[in-house]
Design a protein around this motif. Structure first.
Motif, PDB file in Angstrom:
ATOM      1  N   PRO A 146       0.848  -1.206   0.000  1.00 12.38           N
ATOM      2  CA  PRO A 146       0.000   0.000   0.000  1.00 12.38           C
ATOM      3  C   PRO A 146       0.876   1.246   0.000  1.00 12.38           C
ATOM      4  O   PRO A 146       1.899   1.297   0.688  1.00 12.38           O
ATOM      5  CB  PRO A 146      -0.795  -0.135   1.308  1.00 12.38           C
ATOM      6  N   LYS A 147       0.497   2.238  -0.762  1.00 12.76           N
ATOM      7  CA  LYS A 147       1.373   3.397  -0.930  1.00 12.76           C
ATOM      8  C   LYS A 147       1.600   4.157   0.369  1.00 12.76           C
ATOM      9  O   LYS A 147       2.669   4.749   0.561  1.00 12.76           O
ATOM     10  CB  LYS A 147       0.798   4.323  -2.004  1.00 12.76           C
ATOM     11  N   THR A 148       0.625   4.142   1.266  1.00 11.52           N
ATOM     12  CA  THR A 148       0.844   4.796   2.556  1.00 11.52           C
ATOM     13  C   THR A 148       1.919   4.067   3.361  1.00 11.52           C
ATOM     14  O   THR A 148       2.759   4.697   4.013  1.00 11.52           O
ATOM     15  CB  THR A 148      -0.467   4.832   3.347  1.00 11.52           C
ATOM     16  N   VAL A 149       1.896   2.738   3.297  1.00  5.75           N
ATOM     17  CA  VAL A 149       2.914   1.944   3.998  1.00  5.75           C
ATOM     18  C   VAL A 149       4.270   2.116   3.331  1.00  5.75           C
ATOM     19  O   VAL A 149       5.302   2.257   4.000  1.00  5.75           O
ATOM     20  CB  VAL A 149       2.505   0.456   4.033  1.00  5.75           C
ATOM     21  N   TRP A 150       4.274   2.102   1.997  1.00  7.29           N
ATOM     22  CA  TRP A 150       5.541   2.240   1.276  1.00  7.29           C
ATOM     23  C   TRP A 150       6.172   3.599   1.535  1.00  7.29           C
ATOM     24  O   TRP A 150       7.400   3.712   1.632  1.00  7.29           O
ATOM     25  CB  TRP A 150       5.321   2.039  -0.214  1.00  7.29           C
ATOM     26  N   ARG A 151       5.367   4.641   1.672  1.00  6.08           N
ATOM     27  CA  ARG A 151       5.905   5.962   1.965  1.00  6.08           C
ATOM     28  C   ARG A 151       6.624   5.969   3.313  1.00  6.08           C
ATOM     29  O   ARG A 151       7.685   6.577   3.460  1.00  6.08           O
ATOM     30  CB  ARG A 151       4.760   6.983   1.948  1.00  6.08           C
ATOM     31  N   LYS A 152       6.075   5.279   4.309  1.00  3.03           N
ATOM     32  CA  LYS A 152       6.735   5.189   5.609  1.00  3.03           C
ATOM     33  C   LYS A 152       8.056   4.430   5.498  1.00  3.03           C
ATOM     34  O   LYS A 152       9.055   4.803   6.126  1.00  3.03           O
ATOM     35  CB  LYS A 152       5.814   4.502   6.617  1.00  3.03           C
ATOM     36  N   ILE A 153       8.073   3.358   4.694  1.00  4.93           N
ATOM     37  CA  ILE A 153       9.304   2.588   4.509  1.00  4.93           C
ATOM     38  C   ILE A 153      10.381   3.448   3.860  1.00  4.93           C
ATOM     39  O   ILE A 153      11.548   3.449   4.280  1.00  4.93           O
ATOM     40  CB  ILE A 153       9.014   1.331   3.663  1.00  4.93           C
ATOM     41  N   VAL A 154       9.997   4.206   2.836  1.00  4.99           N
ATOM     42  CA  VAL A 154      10.960   5.064   2.143  1.00  4.99           C
ATOM     43  C   VAL A 154      11.446   6.183   3.062  1.00  4.99           C
ATOM     44  O   VAL A 154      12.644   6.511   3.087  1.00  4.99           O
ATOM     45  CB  VAL A 154      10.327   5.635   0.859  1.00  4.99           C
ATOM     46  N   ASP A 155      10.529   6.779   3.820  1.00  2.05           N
ATOM     47  CA  ASP A 155      10.930   7.850   4.741  1.00  2.05           C
ATOM     48  C   ASP A 155      11.920   7.339   5.780  1.00  2.05           C
ATOM     49  O   ASP A 155      12.893   8.037   6.122  1.00  2.05           O
ATOM     50  CB  ASP A 155       9.695   8.435   5.425  1.00  2.05           C
ATOM     51  N   ASN A 156      11.686   6.139   6.294  1.00  2.00           N
ATOM     52  CA  ASN A 156      12.626   5.564   7.265  1.00  2.00           C
ATOM     53  C   ASN A 156      13.991   5.326   6.633  1.00  2.00           C
ATOM     54  O   ASN A 156      15.034   5.556   7.266  1.00  2.00           O
ATOM     55  CB  ASN A 156      12.067   4.256   7.825  1.00  2.00           C
ATOM     56  N   ALA A 157      13.991   4.864   5.371  1.00  2.00           N
ATOM     57  CA  ALA A 157      15.267   4.638   4.683  1.00  2.00           C
ATOM     58  C   ALA A 157      16.007   5.950   4.457  1.00  2.00           C
ATOM     59  O   ALA A 157      17.235   6.030   4.628  1.00  2.00           O
ATOM     60  CB  ALA A 157      15.017   3.928   3.356  1.00  2.00           C
ATOM     61  N   ILE A 158      15.280   6.999   4.087  1.00  2.00           N
ATOM     62  CA  ILE A 158      15.918   8.305   3.872  1.00  2.00           C
ATOM     63  C   ILE A 158      16.450   8.869   5.184  1.00  2.00           C
ATOM     64  O   ILE A 158      17.539   9.464   5.228  1.00  2.00           O
ATOM     65  CB  ILE A 158      14.917   9.268   3.210  1.00  2.00           C
ATOM     66  N   ASN A 159      15.715   8.680   6.267  1.00  2.00           N
ATOM     67  CA  ASN A 159      16.198   9.143   7.573  1.00  2.00           C
ATOM     68  C   ASN A 159      17.474   8.417   7.977  1.00  2.00           C
ATOM     69  O   ASN A 159      18.384   9.018   8.568  1.00  2.00           O
ATOM     70  CB  ASN A 159      15.116   8.939   8.629  1.00  2.00           C
ATOM     71  N   CYS A 160      17.554   7.131   7.654  1.00  2.00           N
ATOM     72  CA  CYS A 160      18.787   6.383   7.942  1.00  2.00           C
ATOM     73  C   CYS A 160      19.960   6.932   7.139  1.00  2.00           C
ATOM     74  O   CYS A 160      21.094   7.008   7.635  1.00  2.00           O
ATOM     75  CB  CYS A 160      18.585   4.899   7.643  1.00  2.00           C
ATOM     76  N   LEU A 161      19.694   7.327   5.893  1.00  2.00           N
ATOM     77  CA  LEU A 161      20.759   7.917   5.081  1.00  2.00           C
ATOM     78  C   LEU A 161      21.238   9.234   5.682  1.00  2.00           C
ATOM     79  O   LEU A 161      22.437   9.531   5.701  1.00  2.00           O
ATOM     80  CB  LEU A 161      20.258   8.148   3.653  1.00  2.00           C
ATOM     81  N   LYS A 162      20.296  10.024   6.175  1.00  2.00           N
ATOM     82  CA  LYS A 162      20.679  11.299   6.785  1.00  2.00           C
ATOM     83  C   LYS A 162      21.509  11.080   8.045  1.00  2.00           C
ATOM     84  O   LYS A 162      22.411  11.863   8.347  1.00  2.00           O
ATOM     85  CB  LYS A 162      19.423  12.107   7.112  1.00  2.00           C
ATOM     86  N   GLU A 163      21.207  10.020   8.780  1.00  2.00           N
ATOM     87  CA  GLU A 163      21.982   9.720   9.982  1.00  2.00           C
ATOM     88  C   GLU A 163      23.382   9.231   9.650  1.00  2.00           C
ATOM     89  O   GLU A 163      24.272   9.270  10.504  1.00  2.00           O
ATOM     90  CB  GLU A 163      21.245   8.672  10.816  1.00  2.00           C
ATOM     91  N   GLN A 164      23.591   8.759   8.421  1.00  2.00           N
ATOM     92  CA  GLN A 164      24.904   8.262   8.003  1.00  2.00           C
ATOM     93  C   GLN A 164      25.672   9.331   7.222  1.00  2.00           C
ATOM     94  O   GLN A 164      26.375   9.038   6.270  1.00  2.00           O
ATOM     95  CB  GLN A 164      24.733   7.009   7.143  1.00  2.00           C
ATOM     96  N   ASN A 165      25.494  10.581   7.612  1.00  7.85           N
ATOM     97  CA  ASN A 165      26.235  11.708   7.042  1.00  7.85           C
ATOM     98  C   ASN A 165      25.849  12.024   5.598  1.00  7.85           C
ATOM     99  O   ASN A 165      26.634  12.624   4.865  1.00  7.85           O
ATOM    100  CB  ASN A 165      27.754  11.472   7.120  1.00  7.85           C
ATOM    101  N   TYR A 166      24.663  11.625   5.177  1.00 11.47           N
ATOM    102  CA  TYR A 166      24.164  12.040   3.879  1.00 11.47           C
ATOM    103  C   TYR A 166      23.166  13.176   4.081  1.00 11.47           C
ATOM    104  O   TYR A 166      22.511  13.269   5.120  1.00 11.47           O
ATOM    105  CB  TYR A 166      23.471  10.883   3.150  1.00 11.47           C
TER     106      TYR A 166
END
Length: 292
Positions: A146-166
């Motif tokens: 579901p796109k609402t669920v997928w958006r949360k998955i993508v947001d979590n992945a992007i937040n992890c990238l930001k925490e890794q100096n991106y």
């Protein structure tokens, strides 16, 4: 494991289509079961599999669609057949207007309707409500998030990238980088794994860069060549060094075939030089954050 099962997707699509399409256009209860079964087969397709029109109409009977019985031949069509004019196959055979002509017309309308039903209703419902992708463990299966669920998955992945100096580039930094080179960026997508996502960078496709809009005009885009195309010359140099001076690359390998050749040359020397097999250490390394 946040994806929907195929049965859940089919139930959602069927409920949506029944609320959109008039019941007369879906036939009777027998055709409902057959049509839902065909939707289930469509949803259950694996990657690279196709779905033909005959599969869409499998099990459906035109006699159970009441609107087809109301189809009338137009005067133009009747004259065309009766006078034998044009490219109509019935006109060429000299067949008079009969029940066969009407059945053929009904079948033609029926096939066009089912094709439109799948291409303009079923597919848009799926694409607008679900993100369809494969997974790391089952690359040939298709999963529906579901796109609402997928958006949360993508947001979590992007937040992890930001925490890794991106960090996200602002427009000024982005423009500065693009102005210094003649190729663009890779296209990144997320591949679901069991507990997280894997980030994949596609360096084969050209980049589509948006330009600023002026005076409320339509936004324009500029295309930059792909990263792979800009590295062709460097790749050609490495291949030549590999073939003409392989010793310069040391133990470097460029794939499974190269690894096999290295081991194939190593094992006979070990067996001939020593009665005992020495210990062999194999190191497997994974480069962290190895994506664009």
């Amino acid at each position: 494991e946040a994806y929907c099962t195929n049965q859940q997707v089919v139930s959602f699509v069927w409920a949506s289509t029944r609320s959109i399409v008039p019941s007369d256009l879906l036939g009777d209860s027998c055709n409902w079961r057959a049509l839902r079964s065909n939707i289930s087969k469509f949803v259950g397709l694996r990657r690279y599999e196709s779905f033909s029109l005959s599969q869409c109409t499998h099990g459906l009977e035109t006699s159970r669609y009441s609107f087809l019985s109301k189809v009338r031949l137009s005067d133009c069509f009747c004259c065309k057949v009766a006078n034998g004019v044009g490219n109509c196959k019935f006109a060429k055979k000299g067949i008079k207007i009969s029940n066969d002509v009407k059945i053929t017309l009904q079948n033609h309308i029926f096939q066009n309707w089912i094709y439109w039903f799948f291409s303009s209703i079923v597919v848009p419902i799926i694409s607008s409500c679900f993100y369809v992708t494969e997974r790391q463990s089952k690359r040939h299966h298709v999963f529906y998030y579901p796109k609402t669920v997928w958006r949360k998955i993508v947001d979590n992945a992007i937040n992890c990238l930001k925490e890794q100096n991106y960090r996200l580039l602002d427009h000024a930094s982005f423009t500065y980088i693009i102005s210094k080179r003649n190729f663009g960026f890779s296209r990144v997508r997320f591949l679901p794994k069991q507990k997280c996502v894997r980030i994949l960078a596609n360096t084969k496709v050209p980049s589509k860069i948006p330009l600023h809009r002026n005076n409320n005009r339509k936004r324009r885009f500029v295309f930059l060549k792909s990263i792979n195309s800009s590295l062709k010359e460097l790749h050609a140099i490495l291949r030549r060094i590999k073939h003409e001076h392989p010793q310069a690359l040391g133990s470097s390998v460029f794939g499974y075939d190269d690894a096999y050749r290295k081991l194939y040359q190593f094992l006979p020397k070990v067996k001939e030089g020593s009665p005992m097999m020495p210990k062999v250490y194999i190191v497997v390394g994974d480069v962290s954050k190895a994506f664009d």
